[in-house]
Design an enzyme around this catalytic site. Sequence first.
Site, PDB file in Angstrom:
ATOM      1  N   ASP A  92      -0.666   2.430  -2.282  1.00  0.00           N
ATOM      2  CA  ASP A  92      -0.699   1.537  -1.123  1.00  0.00           C
ATOM      3  C   ASP A  92      -1.859   0.542  -1.202  1.00  0.00           C
ATOM      4  O   ASP A  92      -3.021   0.894  -1.002  1.00  0.00           O
ATOM      5  CB  ASP A  92      -0.830   2.411   0.137  1.00  0.00           C
ATOM      6  CG  ASP A  92      -0.918   1.592   1.410  1.00  0.00           C
ATOM      7  OD1 ASP A  92      -1.312   2.168   2.443  1.00  0.00           O
ATOM      8  OD2 ASP A  92      -0.604   0.386   1.371  1.00  0.00           O
ATOM      9  N   ASP A 142       1.206  -6.015   0.551  1.00  0.00           N
ATOM     10  CA  ASP A 142       1.049  -4.603   0.865  1.00  0.00           C
ATOM     11  C   ASP A 142       2.136  -3.743   0.222  1.00  0.00           C
ATOM     12  O   ASP A 142       3.258  -3.668   0.740  1.00  0.00           O
ATOM     13  CB  ASP A 142       1.074  -4.442   2.400  1.00  0.00           C
ATOM     14  CG  ASP A 142       0.838  -3.009   2.816  1.00  0.00           C
ATOM     15  OD1 ASP A 142       0.930  -2.722   4.029  1.00  0.00           O
ATOM     16  OD2 ASP A 142       0.568  -2.169   1.940  1.00  0.00           O
TER      17      ASP A 142
HETATM   18  C1  LIG Z   1      -6.623   0.305   8.612  1.00  0.00           C
HETATM   19  C2  LIG Z   1      -5.906   1.270   7.688  1.00  0.00           C
HETATM   20  C3  LIG Z   1      -5.705   2.613   8.353  1.00  0.00           C
HETATM   21  C4  LIG Z   1      -6.644   1.443   6.365  1.00  0.00           C
HETATM   22  O1  LIG Z   1      -4.602   0.669   7.456  1.00  0.00           O
HETATM   23  C5  LIG Z   1      -3.657   1.264   6.635  1.00  0.00           C
HETATM   24  O2  LIG Z   1      -3.819   2.336   6.084  1.00  0.00           O
HETATM   25  N1  LIG Z   1      -2.544   0.507   6.500  1.00  0.00           N
HETATM   26  C6  LIG Z   1      -1.464   0.910   5.608  1.00  0.00           C
HETATM   27  C7  LIG Z   1      -0.932  -0.339   4.915  1.00  0.00           C
HETATM   28  N2  LIG Z   1       0.195  -0.044   4.051  1.00  0.00           N
HETATM   29  C8  LIG Z   1       1.295   0.625   4.739  1.00  0.00           C
HETATM   30  C9  LIG Z   1       0.819   1.902   5.420  1.00  0.00           C
HETATM   31  C10 LIG Z   1       1.988   2.546   6.190  1.00  0.00           C
HETATM   32  O3  LIG Z   1       2.538   1.924   7.070  1.00  0.00           O
HETATM   33  N3  LIG Z   1       2.387   3.800   5.858  1.00  0.00           N
HETATM   34  C11 LIG Z   1       3.477   4.491   6.612  1.00  0.00           C
HETATM   35  C12 LIG Z   1       4.844   4.293   5.980  1.00  0.00           C
HETATM   36  C13 LIG Z   1       5.185   3.119   5.303  1.00  0.00           C
HETATM   37  C14 LIG Z   1       6.493   2.975   4.772  1.00  0.00           C
HETATM   38  C15 LIG Z   1       7.448   3.984   4.919  1.00  0.00           C
HETATM   39  C16 LIG Z   1       7.089   5.156   5.574  1.00  0.00           C
HETATM   40 CL1  LIG Z   1       8.244   6.433   5.750  1.00  0.00          CL
HETATM   41  C17 LIG Z   1       5.790   5.327   6.098  1.00  0.00           C
HETATM   42 CL2  LIG Z   1       5.372   6.804   6.866  1.00  0.00          CL
HETATM   43  C18 LIG Z   1       1.700   4.560   4.799  1.00  0.00           C
HETATM   44  C19 LIG Z   1       2.430   5.548   4.066  1.00  0.00           C
HETATM   45  C20 LIG Z   1       2.167   4.198   3.397  1.00  0.00           C
HETATM   46  C21 LIG Z   1      -0.342   1.610   6.369  1.00  0.00           C
END
Ligand SMILES: CC(C)(C)OC(=O)N[C@@H]1CNC[C@H](C(=O)N(Cc2cccc(Cl)c2Cl)C2CC2)C1
Length: 332
Positions: free
Chosen positions: A38, A224
């Site tokens: 990520d 991202d």
């Molecule tokens: C400020 C800070 C906390 C560092 O911001 C972040 O970490 N920002 C992250 C930025 N990239 C995406 C991340 C996110 O949304 N998920 C949840 C997700 C995404 C896609 C599909 C699913 Cl199923 C899920 Cl659960 C993380 C698991 C990657 C948050």
Amino acid sequence: FIIVHNWVIQRPSTLSETQYFGEISIGSPPQMFNVVFDTGSANLWIPSASCSPLYTACFSHNRYDSSQSQTYIKNGTGFSIQYGSGNVRGFLSEDLVMVGGIPVIQVFAEATAVPALPFIFAKFDGVLGMGYPNIAIDGITPVFDQILSQHILKEEVFSVYYSRDPHNMPGGEIVLGGTDPSYYHGEFNYLSTSKTGKWEIELKGVSVRGETLFCKDGCTAVIDTGSSYIIGPAASVTQLMKAVGATELYTVNCDKVEAMPSISFEFGGTEYSLTGEDYIHWFGEDLCVVTFSGLDIPPPVGPVWVLGASFISRYYTEFDRHNNRIGFARAV
Ligand SMILES: CC(C)(C)OC(=O)N[C@@H]1CNC[C@H](C(=O)N(Cc2cccc(Cl)c2Cl)C2CC2)C1
């Protein structure tokens, strides 16, 4: 180092999003985990064997058990990462992490509380942040920085390919130390990261049918790899749905997809366009959803556009820590 993963792409059978993740191991003997690489975060966290069964999202995933690892080093400092939907909380531990065959003695978080939403939809266990160290919580040196300090990579870069058509070529590939020419064609265009410390670049405008509708005076785009979709300011995305002929629920009639207009993002002097095929998700034969979502991220981070998998699967992306820049080339 090429980490070729059978990156599972979830054909969204349920309303889960497209998810790209790869396998790492932690501990000796190795405990295997699937993680999202990520670029929007910079910490490694994994569900902990000590999480309560009440946390379904923790209990339903692979969990790290320090008592089974001979290379485990106790830390115990508290940890919390604040997602939009809730916090992942736990404590820090240290152990041998293997990423694509590269050994790293890494401080990471054992998650003892994982919010059900959205993590019960996650096909991955945890998150391996590929962001810059200055967004790392608790000031922990990120995995990629630990790899850089081993001076084993040809170039101080990593590159990401996300497959577009999971039926034919499920998965994707992350390359540490270079790019993989079998997944892109043409030249790279490079954009400097606007402020060092985040994988974000200057977006010059968002246009449909050649007309710049949004971000007319320039704005910020975060590239991202951890987001499935493209996130934009709520009002802009609502307007964009109208412009491309989608309903308020972002749905479109599947046989209209070919006729949908391209959406273009202008970076540097180049237009990066996405066709209807690129930005539509087929949830089965007659449910097509536009892979955009409206979210007003408050200042100082926002207003911002977040370009996730639906953009990266069309544009092969190189993240260059040596020159603090991002390179795009057309993906195969
Ligand atoms: C400020 C800070 C906390 C560092 O911001 C972040 O970490 N920002 C992250 C930025 N990239 C995406 C991340 C996110 O949304 N998920 C949840 C997700 C995404 C896609 C599909 C699913 Cl199923 C899920 Cl659960 C993380 C698991 C990657 C948050």
